[in-house]
Design a protein around this motif. Structure first.
Motif, PDB file in Angstrom:
ATOM      1  N   ALA A   1      -5.791   6.826   4.526  1.00 16.08           N
ATOM      2  CA  ALA A   1      -6.067   8.408   4.189  1.00 16.08           C
ATOM      3  C   ALA A   1      -5.299   8.823   2.878  1.00 16.08           C
ATOM      4  CB  ALA A   1      -6.063   9.129   5.357  1.00 16.08           C
ATOM      5  N   ALA A   2      -4.119   8.650   3.172  1.00 14.99           N
ATOM      6  CA  ALA A   2      -3.189   9.121   1.808  1.00 14.99           C
ATOM      7  C   ALA A   2      -3.453   8.345   0.892  1.00 14.99           C
ATOM      8  CB  ALA A   2      -1.619   8.917   2.375  1.00 14.99           C
ATOM      9  N   ALA A   3      -3.997   6.947   0.675  1.00 11.55           N
ATOM     10  CA  ALA A   3      -4.218   6.133  -0.580  1.00 11.55           C
ATOM     11  C   ALA A   3      -5.414   6.851  -0.939  1.00 11.55           C
ATOM     12  CB  ALA A   3      -4.610   4.971  -0.034  1.00 11.55           C
ATOM     13  N   GLY A   4      -6.418   7.438  -0.354  1.00 12.69           N
ATOM     14  CA  GLY A   4      -7.584   8.076  -0.832  1.00 12.69           C
ATOM     15  C   GLY A   4      -7.390   9.392  -1.531  1.00 12.69           C
ATOM     16  N   MET A   5      -6.243   9.929  -1.528  1.00 13.88           N
ATOM     17  CA  MET A   5      -5.977  11.160  -1.968  1.00 13.88           C
ATOM     18  C   MET A   5      -4.959  10.962  -3.294  1.00 13.88           C
ATOM     19  SD  MET A   5      -5.477  13.737   1.225  1.00 13.88           S
ATOM     20  CE  MET A   5      -6.967  14.130   2.151  1.00 13.88           C
ATOM     21  N   GLN A   6      -5.202  10.298  -4.294  1.00 13.46           N
ATOM     22  CA  GLN A   6      -4.245   9.990  -5.251  1.00 13.46           C
ATOM     23  C   GLN A   6      -4.692  10.966  -6.268  1.00 13.46           C
ATOM     24  OE1 GLN A   6      -1.462   7.322  -4.602  1.00 13.46           O
ATOM     25  NE2 GLN A   6      -2.293   8.403  -2.735  1.00 13.46           N
ATOM     26  N   THR A   7      -4.127  12.025  -6.002  1.00 13.20           N
ATOM     27  CA  THR A   7      -4.351  13.091  -7.158  1.00 13.20           C
ATOM     28  C   THR A   7      -3.383  14.255  -6.909  1.00 13.20           C
ATOM     29  OG1 THR A   7      -6.235  14.862  -8.016  1.00 13.20           O
ATOM     30  CG2 THR A   7      -6.186  14.077  -5.447  1.00 13.20           C
TER      31      THR A   7
ATOM     32  N   LEU B   1       0.900  -1.164  -0.067  1.00 10.74           N
ATOM     33  CA  LEU B   1       0.007   0.085   0.016  1.00 10.74           C
ATOM     34  C   LEU B   1       0.786   1.254  -0.049  1.00 10.74           C
ATOM     35  CD1 LEU B   1      -2.653   1.468   0.202  1.00 10.74           C
ATOM     36  CD2 LEU B   1      -2.593   1.149   2.738  1.00 10.74           C
ATOM     37  N   MET B   2       1.932   1.297   0.907  1.00  7.26           N
ATOM     38  CA  MET B   2       2.725   2.459   0.862  1.00  7.26           C
ATOM     39  C   MET B   2       3.542   2.640  -0.496  1.00  7.26           C
ATOM     40  SD  MET B   2       3.931   2.672   4.868  1.00  7.26           S
ATOM     41  CE  MET B   2       5.182   1.115   4.658  1.00  7.26           C
ATOM     42  N   ARG B   3       3.792   1.649  -0.887  1.00  6.23           N
ATOM     43  CA  ARG B   3       4.730   1.500  -2.162  1.00  6.23           C
ATOM     44  C   ARG B   3       3.792   2.212  -3.493  1.00  6.23           C
ATOM     45  NH1 ARG B   3       6.016  -3.828  -3.468  1.00  6.23           N
ATOM     46  NH2 ARG B   3       6.840  -3.625  -1.350  1.00  6.23           N
ATOM     47  N   ARG B   4       2.540   1.713  -3.674  1.00  4.33           N
ATOM     48  CA  ARG B   4       1.644   2.224  -4.499  1.00  4.33           C
ATOM     49  C   ARG B   4       1.181   3.663  -4.122  1.00  4.33           C
ATOM     50  NH1 ARG B   4      -0.344  -2.058  -7.058  1.00  4.33           N
ATOM     51  NH2 ARG B   4       1.178  -3.848  -7.139  1.00  4.33           N
ATOM     52  N   ILE B   5       1.297   4.278  -2.984  1.00  4.06           N
ATOM     53  CA  ILE B   5       0.949   5.895  -2.865  1.00  4.06           C
ATOM     54  C   ILE B   5       1.610   6.777  -3.577  1.00  4.06           C
ATOM     55  CG2 ILE B   5       0.886   7.511  -1.241  1.00  4.06           C
ATOM     56  CD1 ILE B   5      -0.029   5.771   0.846  1.00  4.06           C
TER      57      ILE B   5
END
Length: 604
Positions: free
Chosen positions: A560-566, A141-145
C-alpha cells in the motif's frame, strides 16, 4: 508535486542493491561526504540458503527473466519489475566472506530471527504479517519506498507492520531484515520506533548494513552516546570517518578528556571531515567533563542539514536557523519535534509536521501545548494556543468550546498546519453535542474526529449533517460515507453530484468501491462514467492480490505504501486508492482503510 508515474518502484532482485543502505529517497544529504558511503562497506552476510527463493505471485515474488537497472521509465499503467538471475545471485552469495563474530555466552544472546516491539496484544499484526513472502523481495521493496508518505494513516499502519514481532522471512539475513525495517522507519520520521528495532539486536550480531542504520538512528534520535558501543566493532567493519569522530566524542562523554583531545586532533589532521561537521563533533566533546573546549558553531556557510549536523546540534541544544529547518526534509523535521535537548518552544513548528506525518498523536500535541502553557507568565497565557485548547476541552458552555476549536483552526496557515490542528482538536470535537447551532461546522468536526481515528462518535452527526446544504453538506456526507463504522445509504446520484471537485469525486468513488460500500454493478458503472480504471492489472496489483490471498497484512501494508509514491494526495491515482482500500479491507484492516479514505477527502 512528484507525479506518481515518475515514482513507480522497481521491485525484486535485492542482491544487486543489498551491499549498503542508500539515501536516494532523502531530500538532503544524510551524512557528510564519506559517511556511510556504500562503496566503503563490505558486503552483507549471506541470507539463509535452506529455502529456495519463492518465485510465484502467491508468495509475492515477481519473475521477470532478465535483470534491469534500478530505475527505468515505466508505462503509466504498470509497475516495473527487475531481478537478476538466480545463478548470479548464488555466485555473489558464495563469494561473501564475513569477519568472525564476537564471542559471547549463548545464554546472553537475544534471538535475531524474531524481532519486534509489538505483539498481537500491543497492536502488532501477528506472526503471519509477512507469511511466506520472499525476504529479498520485501527488503528491496521497503528500500525503494520514498518516504515520508502522503498519508498519515498509511504511515501509522506501516509503522505497526514494521514494529510487529514477526519471524524473519526466508532468503534474507535476519539482522539485515531488521535493519531494512529500521531504515524505512527513519525515512518515515519515526526515529524512536527505529531505535526500538536497532536496540533489539546485540551489537555482536550486527551486519555492515545494521551498523549503517544504527549510526543513522543514533543521529536521528540526537543521541551520540548510542554510537559508543558501535565504535570498536564498527572499525573492523569499515573505514568510515564516522568511527574516529565517534571514538573522540565517546571518550569525552566517558570522562577521558585527554584521549578525546588526541582523537579529535588526529581527525582534524587527516582532513577527511572539516567545517561545521568537525566543529559539531568538537561541540559534543566540549560537553564532556573536564574537556575545556569552548566551541562556537556558526551556520553562515551551511546551506543544508544532514543527519550528522542535525544529530550533533540537537544533542547539544544548538538552535537551528529557521531557513535551514524549514528546508529540511519532513522526516528530519519530525526528528526535531521529539529531540529532548531542544527547547520545547523551538519544536512547536516541527510538531505540526510530525503530526501530519503520523509520528505525533493527538495526545502528543495536547501534552506539548499544555507544557508550553505551564511555562508562560500569567500575563501571556490568555490568547495562547494552550489557553484556547483548554477552553476547547473545558469551556463552560458548548459554544465556548466550539468557539475555541474554530479559533485553533483559523490560526493554521499551511495545509499541514490545518491538518495538524484538526488532529489537535479531535478529542475536544468528539465531546461536542450534535446540535443545530453547530450544523455549519459539521464537516470540519467530523474531519477532526476522523483525523485521529475517533470514528465511533461521527455517526452521531449523520442526521444533523443530512440537513446541511452546499459544499459543506457534501463534504460531511462524503466523510461519513467512507469513515463511519456503519455504512450509510449511498446512491450513484449522490456520488455523481458530489461537489468536492472532479479529482476528489474520483477518490470518493474509489474509496467507496474499495471499502465495498457500493455494489459491484454500481462500481463498474461509475468506473466507466468517471474514467477510473479500477479493473486495470499490473505487477503491483497482482502482488497485492497475492498478499491478500495469503492473508499477509504486513505485506499488504508495505505494498500500500509502495502505491503512494508521491508528495501529497493530489498525486495518488484514484485506482490506487481503490486497490489499497480493497486489499486492506479484505485482510481485516477495514478500520485503517476507512481512515485512509477519510484522510484523502480531508486533505484535498
Amino acid at each position: 508535486m512528484k507525479h506518481w508515474r515518475n515514482k513507480l518502484l522497481l521491485l525484486g532482485g535485492a542482491a544487486a542493491l543489498g551491499l549498503a543502505i542508500p539515501a536516494s529517497s532523502q531530500q538532503a544529504p544524510v551524512l557528510p561526504p564519506g559517511f556511510g558511503d556504500p562503496a566503503n562497506q563490505p558486503p552483507p552476510p549471506p541470507p539463509p540458503t535452506e529455502d529456495p527463493a519463492p518465485a510465484n505471485v502467491e508468495n509475492v515474488e515477481p519473475r521477470p527473466s532478465r535483470p534491469a537497472p534500478r530505475r527505468a521509465p515505466a508505462p503509466a499503467s504498470d509497475v516495473a519489475v527487475a531481478t537478476i538471475s538466480p545463478e548470479d545471485e548464488l555466485a555473489a552469495l558464495a563469494a561473501i566472506n564475513l569477519p568472525p563474530p564476537i564471542e559471547i555466552p549463548d545464554a546472553a544472546r537475544r534471538p535475531v530471527d524474531v524481532v519486534g516491539a509489538l505483539g498481537p496484544s500491543d497492536g502488532g499484526l501477528g506472526d503471519n504479517a509477512f507469511g511466506t513472502a520472499n525476504g529479498r523481495f520485501l527488503s528491496t521493496l521497503m528500500r525503494r519506498i520514498e518516504a515520508p508518505l502522503p498519508s498519515r494513516w498509511a504511515s501509522i499502519l506501516l509503522r505497526r507492520a514494521l514494529l510487529s514481532r514477526v519471524q524473519a522471512p526466508s532468503w534474507v539475513h535476519p539482522v539485515d531484515w531488521v535493519a531494512e525495517r529500521a531504515w524505512l522507519l527513519l525515512r518515515m520520521g519515526e526515529a524512536d520506533a527505529a531505535r526500538m528495532l536497532v536496540q533489539s539486536v546485540d551489537v555482536d550480531r550486527f551486519t555492515p548494513k545494521m551498523f549503517s542504520v544504527a549510526v543513522q538512528t543514533a543521529l536521528a534520535t540526537a543521541d551520540p552516546a548510542a554510537l559508543c558501543p558501535l565504535v570498536e566493532p564498527g572499525r573492523k567493519t569499515s573505514k568510515e570517518p564516522v568511527w574516529p569522530l565517534a571514538d573522540a566524542m565517546c571518550a569525552a562523554l566517558q570522562g577521558e578528556a585527554s584521549r578525546a583531545s588526541v582523537a579529535i586532533d588526529q581527525a582534524r589532521r587527516r582532513g577527511s571531515v572539516g567545517g561545521i561537521d568537525l566543529l559539531l563533533a568538537e561541540k559534543v566533546i566540549g560537553s564532556g567533563p573536564n574537556t575545556r573546549r569552548a566551541v562556537t558553531v556558526q551556520w553562515d556557510e551551511v546551506d543544508a542539514l544532514n543527519s550528522w549536523r542535525f544529530g550533533l546540534a540537537a544533542a547539544t541544544g544548538i538552535e537551528f536557523p529557521q531557513g535551514l529547518l524549514a528546508n529540511a526534509p519532513d522526516q528530519m523535521r519530525a526528528w526535531h519535534a521529539r529531540a529532548p535537548m531542544i527547547p520545547l518552544e523551538q519544536r512547536v513548528g516541527t510538531a505540526q509536521t510530525a503530526a501530519a506525518l503520523g509520528v505525533f498523536s493527538n495526545d502528543s500535541l495536547v501534552e506539548m501545548y499544555s507544557l508550553l502553557m505551564d511555562g508562560l507568565d500569567i500575563t501571556e497565557i490568555e490568547g495562547s494556543v494552550g489557553a484556547r485548547l483548554r477552553r476547547a476541552y473545558a469551556g463552560r458552555t458548548a459554544n465556548d468550546r466550539i468557539g475555541a476549536i474554530k479559533d485553533l483552526w483559523g490560526q493554521a496557515k499551511t495545509p499541514d498546519e490545518r491538518y495538524a490542528r484538526l488532529i489537535l482538536t479531535s478529542v475536544a470535537a468528539s465531546r461536542l453535542p450534535p446540535i443545530e447551532p453547530f450544523q455549519q461546522e459539521a464537516s470540519n468536526l467530523i474531519a477532526s474526529m476522523l483525523s485521529s481515528g475517533a470514528d465511533r462518535g461521527v455517526s452521531r452527526w449523520a442526521e444533523l449533517a443530512s440537513g446541511l446544504e452546499g459544499e459543506a453538506g457534501q463534504r460531511a456526507w462524503a466523510l461519513l460515507a467512507v469513515g463511519a463504522p456503519q455504512p450509510i445509504d449511498i446512491s450513484s446520484g449522490q456520488i455523481d453530484d458530489y461537489q468536492g471537485g472532479d479529482f476528489r469525486a474520483k477518490l470518493l468513488f474509489a474509496a467507496l468501491a474499495g471499502l465495498g460500500r457500493i455494489s459491484e454493478s454500481q462500481a463498474n458503472s461509475l468506473a466507466d462514467d468517471m474514467e477510473v480504471p479500477i479493473g486495470r492489472e499490473n505487477s503491483w496489483t497482482r502482488m497485492l492480490d497475492g498478499a491478500v490471498r495469503n492473508r499477509q497484512q504486513g505485506t499488504v501494508a508495505v505494498l500500500a505504501a509502495a502505491g503512494m509514491q508521491t508528495s501529497n494526495w493530489r498525486g495518488v491515482p484514484p485506482e490506487h486508492l481503490y486497490r489499497i482500500t480493497r486489499a486492506l479491507t479484505q485482510v481485516g484492516l477495514e478500520y485503517e482503510a476507512r481512515m485512509i479514505a477519510a484522510e484523502a477527502l480531508t486533505r484535498l
